[in-house]
Design a protein around this motif. Structure first.
Motif, PDB file in Angstrom:
ATOM      1  N   ILE A   5     -18.081  69.877  76.835  1.00 46.14           N
ATOM      2  CA  ILE A   5     -16.911  70.441  77.492  1.00 46.14           C
ATOM      3  C   ILE A   5     -15.976  69.399  78.086  1.00 46.14           C
ATOM      4  CG2 ILE A   5     -17.954  70.885  79.776  1.00 46.14           C
ATOM      5  CD1 ILE A   5     -16.293  73.307  80.035  1.00 46.14           C
ATOM      6  N   PHE A   6     -16.484  68.369  78.794  1.00 43.19           N
ATOM      7  CA  PHE A   6     -15.582  67.564  79.592  1.00 43.19           C
ATOM      8  C   PHE A   6     -14.799  66.523  78.815  1.00 43.19           C
ATOM      9  CE2 PHE A   6     -18.051  69.192  83.143  1.00 43.19           C
ATOM     10  CZ  PHE A   6     -17.013  69.548  83.970  1.00 43.19           C
ATOM     11  N   CYS A  47      -7.319  79.568  69.294  1.00 41.82           N
ATOM     12  CA  CYS A  47      -7.358  78.110  69.360  1.00 41.82           C
ATOM     13  C   CYS A  47      -7.000  77.582  70.745  1.00 41.82           C
ATOM     14  CB  CYS A  47      -6.419  77.520  68.310  1.00 41.82           C
ATOM     15  SG  CYS A  47      -6.858  77.946  66.607  1.00 41.82           S
ATOM     16  N   GLY A  48      -6.541  78.439  71.638  1.00 41.25           N
ATOM     17  CA  GLY A  48      -6.261  78.042  73.014  1.00 41.25           C
ATOM     18  C   GLY A  48      -7.477  78.148  73.916  1.00 41.25           C
ATOM     19  N   PHE A  49      -8.661  78.166  73.327  1.00 46.96           N
ATOM     20  CA  PHE A  49      -9.923  78.295  74.061  1.00 46.96           C
ATOM     21  C   PHE A  49     -10.023  77.301  75.210  1.00 46.96           C
ATOM     22  CE2 PHE A  49     -14.298  76.533  74.320  1.00 46.96           C
ATOM     23  CZ  PHE A  49     -14.958  77.635  74.846  1.00 46.96           C
ATOM     24  N   PHE A  50      -9.696  76.015  74.941  1.00 42.75           N
ATOM     25  CA  PHE A  50      -9.814  74.981  75.968  1.00 42.75           C
ATOM     26  C   PHE A  50      -8.917  75.243  77.163  1.00 42.75           C
ATOM     27  CE2 PHE A  50     -11.097  71.904  72.484  1.00 42.75           C
ATOM     28  CZ  PHE A  50     -12.420  71.915  72.864  1.00 42.75           C
ATOM     29  N   SER A  51      -7.667  75.574  76.881  1.00 44.41           N
ATOM     30  CA  SER A  51      -6.700  75.758  77.956  1.00 44.41           C
ATOM     31  C   SER A  51      -7.154  76.828  78.928  1.00 44.41           C
ATOM     32  CB  SER A  51      -5.332  76.132  77.378  1.00 44.41           C
ATOM     33  OG  SER A  51      -4.811  75.090  76.609  1.00 44.41           O
ATOM     34  N   ASN A  52      -7.617  77.936  78.386  1.00 44.80           N
ATOM     35  CA  ASN A  52      -8.066  79.034  79.234  1.00 44.80           C
ATOM     36  C   ASN A  52      -9.320  78.650  80.011  1.00 44.80           C
ATOM     37  OD1 ASN A  52      -8.037  81.830  80.139  1.00 44.80           O
ATOM     38  ND2 ASN A  52      -9.829  82.104  78.841  1.00 44.80           N
ATOM     39  N   LEU A  53     -10.272  78.022  79.334  1.00 46.89           N
ATOM     40  CA  LEU A  53     -11.540  77.663  79.962  1.00 46.89           C
ATOM     41  C   LEU A  53     -11.354  76.664  81.096  1.00 46.89           C
ATOM     42  CD1 LEU A  53     -14.625  77.687  80.072  1.00 46.89           C
ATOM     43  CD2 LEU A  53     -14.634  75.977  78.256  1.00 46.89           C
ATOM     44  N   GLU A 138     -15.893  72.394  69.401  1.00 41.78           N
ATOM     45  CA  GLU A 138     -16.203  72.356  70.831  1.00 41.78           C
ATOM     46  C   GLU A 138     -16.652  73.726  71.330  1.00 41.78           C
ATOM     47  OE1 GLU A 138     -16.516  69.948  74.381  1.00 41.78           O
ATOM     48  OE2 GLU A 138     -16.379  69.556  72.234  1.00 41.78           O
ATOM     49  N   HIS A 139     -15.987  74.780  70.858  1.00 39.26           N
ATOM     50  CA  HIS A 139     -16.434  76.132  71.221  1.00 39.26           C
ATOM     51  C   HIS A 139     -17.872  76.350  70.768  1.00 39.26           C
ATOM     52  CE1 HIS A 139     -17.190  80.399  70.280  1.00 39.26           C
ATOM     53  NE2 HIS A 139     -16.508  80.640  71.385  1.00 39.26           N
ATOM     54  N   ASN A 140     -18.168  75.953  69.533  1.00 37.34           N
ATOM     55  CA  ASN A 140     -19.513  76.151  68.999  1.00 37.34           C
ATOM     56  C   ASN A 140     -20.549  75.285  69.707  1.00 37.34           C
ATOM     57  OD1 ASN A 140     -18.347  77.917  67.223  1.00 37.34           O
ATOM     58  ND2 ASN A 140     -18.411  76.523  65.462  1.00 37.34           N
ATOM     59  N   LYS A 209     -23.925  67.812  65.018  1.00 36.02           N
ATOM     60  CA  LYS A 209     -23.843  68.542  63.752  1.00 36.02           C
ATOM     61  C   LYS A 209     -22.502  69.254  63.612  1.00 36.02           C
ATOM     62  CE  LYS A 209     -25.532  72.593  63.376  1.00 36.02           C
ATOM     63  NZ  LYS A 209     -26.427  73.779  63.363  1.00 36.02           N
ATOM     64  N   GLU A 210     -22.059  69.916  64.695  1.00 34.18           N
ATOM     65  CA  GLU A 210     -20.799  70.661  64.656  1.00 34.18           C
ATOM     66  C   GLU A 210     -19.617  69.726  64.387  1.00 34.18           C
ATOM     67  OE1 GLU A 210     -20.176  73.822  64.743  1.00 34.18           O
ATOM     68  OE2 GLU A 210     -22.122  74.658  65.333  1.00 34.18           O
TER      69      GLU A 210
END
Length: 246
Positions: A5-6, A47-53, A138-140, A209-210
């Protein structure tokens, strides 16, 4: 491995929905680059997963007091939400940022520096491109469940928080964007121990792996490879290895 995450999330200069673009960047009128990254920074879906999180984490008490209860709840909620993003969807976004932020993306950045001293517009330009390229792996990685049933976004952060509580018990910290240092409120810089950064466990192996699969299938944006990693693909891949190669 890197901390899940970071490494990427801390690059993002997120937008508080209650602020205007001008308030966020501290200007009287946003330029086209600032408007571009501002618009994408407010998109919480796909695709805006990071921004929201990270926007939620940034405005919680985690950085001030290492509040893992709040942090864990944010991770669980984010990973339980619907997620859909493809390389092509992300590419459409970062190509627009490359066009609108062409000047900003020529500015040199010392990624080990205190984040509060860096140009938010320049950092936001790189952050938007990198985050939209990396959204899927990163989500995975964050939302992968270990054999014990814990989310990696929660499991992987525990050793770091334990170290922070001992080293900087007062909280209120910032991390350098290359995640080599942590900065105290007074600007004092402390190096993060390599054993924390280089630890390889179940979550780290899944992350490797991801990212390996993603980078094998989809090229890293040139501006990230050239300007952040010195046109050295091996240097980038070193962040996703066990042990970590720096």
């Amino acid at each position: 491995m890197k901390f899940l995450i970071f490494f990427v999330a801390l690059l993002i200069i997120n937008a508080n929905a209650e602020l205007t673009c001008e308030e966020r960047f501290g200007v009287s009128l946003c330029n086209e680059c600032q408007n571009e990254v501002w618009d994408f920074g407010r998109d919480p879906l796909g695709c805006g997963f990071f921004s929201n999180l990270f926007n939620e984490i940034e405005h919680s008490s985690f950085f001030l007091k290492y509040n893992l209860t709040v942090y864990n709840e944010i991770i669980k909620n984010s990973c339980s939400a619907d997620f859909s993003c493809s390389y092509d969807e992300g590419k459409k976004i970062w190509k627009k940022v490359e066009e609108k932020c062409a000047n900003e993306l020529t500015v040199y950045i010392d990624w080990s520096a205190n984040p509060s001293l860096l140009d938010h517009t320049v950092v936001s330009s790189y952050a938007t491109i990198l985050s939209y390229y990396s959204a899927v792996p990163e989500h995975n990685s964050i939302c992968h469940k270990t054999s014990s049933g814990e989310l990696c976004g929660i499991e992987a952060i525990k050793p770091l928080v334990d170290w922070l509580k001992k080293e900087i018990p007062e909280g209120n910290v910032q991390f350098s964007y290359d995640f080599k240092y942590v900065y105290k409120k007074d600007g004092t810089r402390i190096q993060i121990p390599m054993e924390l950064v280089g630890y390889c466990g179940e979550c780290g192996k899944n992350m490797i792996k991801e990212y390996k699969t993603w980078m094998d299938n989809f090229s890293v944006p040139d501006v990230i490879l050239n300007n952040v990693f010195g046109n050295n693909l091996e240097a980038l891949q070193g962040y996703f290895s066990c042990p970590l190669i720096l």
